[in-house]
Design a protein around this motif. Structure first.
Motif, PDB file in Angstrom:
ATOM      1  N   GLY A 157      20.785 -20.136  66.708  1.00  0.00           N
ATOM      2  CA  GLY A 157      20.070 -18.862  66.667  1.00  0.00           C
ATOM      3  C   GLY A 157      18.634 -18.936  67.139  1.00  0.00           C
ATOM      4  N   TYR A 158      18.181 -20.139  67.521  1.00  0.00           N
ATOM      5  CA  TYR A 158      16.829 -20.274  68.080  1.00  0.00           C
ATOM      6  C   TYR A 158      16.875 -21.259  69.241  1.00  0.00           C
ATOM      7  N   VAL A 159      15.860 -21.202  70.099  1.00  0.00           N
ATOM      8  CA  VAL A 159      15.755 -22.108  71.238  1.00  0.00           C
ATOM      9  C   VAL A 159      14.342 -22.671  71.300  1.00  0.00           C
ATOM     10  N   PHE A 160      14.181 -23.733  72.088  1.00  0.00           N
ATOM     11  CA  PHE A 160      12.853 -24.348  72.230  1.00  0.00           C
ATOM     12  C   PHE A 160      12.777 -25.092  73.557  1.00  0.00           C
ATOM     13  N   ASN A 161      11.578 -25.518  73.892  1.00  0.00           N
ATOM     14  CA  ASN A 161      11.311 -26.058  75.220  1.00  0.00           C
ATOM     15  C   ASN A 161      11.795 -27.491  75.431  1.00  0.00           C
ATOM     16  N   ASP A 162      11.943 -27.838  76.703  1.00  0.00           N
ATOM     17  CA  ASP A 162      12.360 -29.181  77.098  1.00  0.00           C
ATOM     18  C   ASP A 162      11.268 -30.203  76.791  1.00  0.00           C
ATOM     19  N   GLU A 163      11.717 -31.448  76.625  1.00  0.00           N
ATOM     20  CA  GLU A 163      10.792 -32.564  76.406  1.00  0.00           C
ATOM     21  C   GLU A 163      11.357 -33.813  77.082  1.00  0.00           C
ATOM     22  N   ASN A 164      10.491 -34.747  77.381  1.00  0.00           N
ATOM     23  CA  ASN A 164      10.906 -36.085  77.810  1.00  0.00           C
ATOM     24  C   ASN A 164      11.845 -36.059  79.016  1.00  0.00           C
ATOM     25  N   LEU A 165      11.727 -35.056  79.873  1.00  0.00           N
ATOM     26  CA  LEU A 165      12.621 -34.960  81.023  1.00  0.00           C
ATOM     27  C   LEU A 165      12.445 -36.177  81.928  1.00  0.00           C
ATOM     28  N   GLY A 166      13.546 -36.857  82.192  1.00  0.00           N
ATOM     29  CA  GLY A 166      13.491 -38.063  83.001  1.00  0.00           C
ATOM     30  C   GLY A 166      13.008 -39.282  82.249  1.00  0.00           C
ATOM     31  N   GLY A 167      12.740 -39.137  80.960  1.00  0.00           N
ATOM     32  CA  GLY A 167      12.183 -40.239  80.180  1.00  0.00           C
ATOM     33  C   GLY A 167      13.171 -41.341  79.866  1.00  0.00           C
ATOM     34  N   ILE A 168      14.457 -40.994  79.758  1.00  0.00           N
ATOM     35  CA  ILE A 168      15.510 -41.976  79.506  1.00  0.00           C
ATOM     36  C   ILE A 168      16.657 -41.643  80.454  1.00  0.00           C
ATOM     37  N   PRO A 169      17.140 -42.592  81.249  1.00  0.00           N
ATOM     38  CA  PRO A 169      18.263 -42.298  82.152  1.00  0.00           C
ATOM     39  C   PRO A 169      19.516 -41.974  81.360  1.00  0.00           C
TER      40      PRO A 169
END
Length: 296
Positions: A198-210
């Motif tokens: 019921g809720y959403v939030f922003n991306d994090e650590n994009l590309g940080g771990i393959p």
């Protein structure tokens, strides 16, 4: 739009997609999808368009058409490390969560707090097959870990079923997707993969771990950045590393890979009634039920 109108629209879009895929089948490789419920948006990993239809928690069935992956899966623990990161300053880290307006069916338990606990190191998922332990990348993905910790404390994941097993044969990937509180994971429910918190939030650590074997990441609709919710997936093979940096990796499996390998080798159930036609309901033949989740 009423539930019946939405279902009718989704069914029509399904037929159109089938026709398009049939026309292009000899020219291109099947599209790869992974995702979590979203309004009229096709998602990666096969979790998609929102609908008011809600799944229950009945035991999985293997009466649908079935297949088994041919790719080998070793039970050895993954070697992908979590990149070292300097400890975050707790006073400067805050998280923001907002209402999911996509129309996806939700199990609402409130919103996580804005201040994350940066001391969390592990996430233990107790399943009907045993415990799976994840080493968390808390410093790199504090708000993702904060959301998972909040949902765990609310018992959000208790008695839920992992609804999707992706393999190179059915989607070009190798993963197990979980976190839909509505999923039946029986190979029959057309709306598996659409439930949310019921809720959403922003991306994090994009590309940080393959996204190699053992990595664990959040699911969200393709081309819909910053729409993370309750769903997450385990990479079960290096085939998944082909995905772009569009999903938030929050940890790596340190115990229980043998459980995931057993499920992977058991094959999947093809769901002919998946309303999106994108493989969002390819349930594992070996049912995976989450009994409890704890972060510490």
């Amino acid at each position: 739009m009423s539930g019946e109108d939405r279902q009718s629209r989704l069914a029509q879009e399904h037929k159109e997609r089938q026709a398009q895929r049939a026309e292009q089948a000899t020219k291109t490789k099947r599209n790869i999808f992974i995702g979590a419920g979203a309004a009229v948006v096709v998602v990666a990993g096969g979790v998609i368009a929102a609908t008011t239809l809600i799944g229950g928690n009945s035991e999985g069935s293997t009466s649908a058409a079935e297949s088994s992956p041919t790719a080998s899966a070793s039970s050895a623990l993954p070697t992908t490390p979590i990149a070292p990161t300097a400890p975050a300053d707790a006073s400067k880290v805050s998280c923001s969560y907002r209402k999911d307006t996509s129309g996806s069916p939700a199990k609402k338990v409130g919103m996580p707090p804005g201040k994350p606990n940066l001391k969390l190191k592990t996430m233990t998922i107790t399943t009907n097959h045993g415990a799976i332990v994840i080493d968390l990348a808390t410093a790199q993905a504090p708000c993702s870990v904060n959301s998972l910790a909040f949902l765990a404390k609310k018992n959000f994941y208790d008695d839920t079923k992992c609804h999707r097993l992706a393999t190179p044969e059915n989607s070009g990937l190798a993963m197990l997707q979980c976190g839909d509180p509505q999923a039946k994971a029986d190979g029959k429910n057309p709306t598996d993969g659409q439930g949310s918190s019921g809720y959403v939030f922003n991306d994090e650590n994009l590309g940080g771990i393959p996204f190699t074997k053992g990595t664990v990441a959040l699911a969200q609709p393709q081309e819909a950045a910053n729409q993370n919710g309750s769903q997450f997936w385990f990479s079960l093979g290096d085939e998944t590393a082909q995905l772009g940096a569009d999903y938030t990796p929050f940890g790596v499996v340190s115990k229980g890979m043998d459980i995931l390998d057993k499920v992977y080798k058991g094959g999947w159930i093809t769901n002919p009634d998946d309303i999106t036609g994108d493989g969002g309901s390819t349930a594992p033949k070996i049912p995976v039920v989450i009994k409890d989740v704890k972060l510490s």
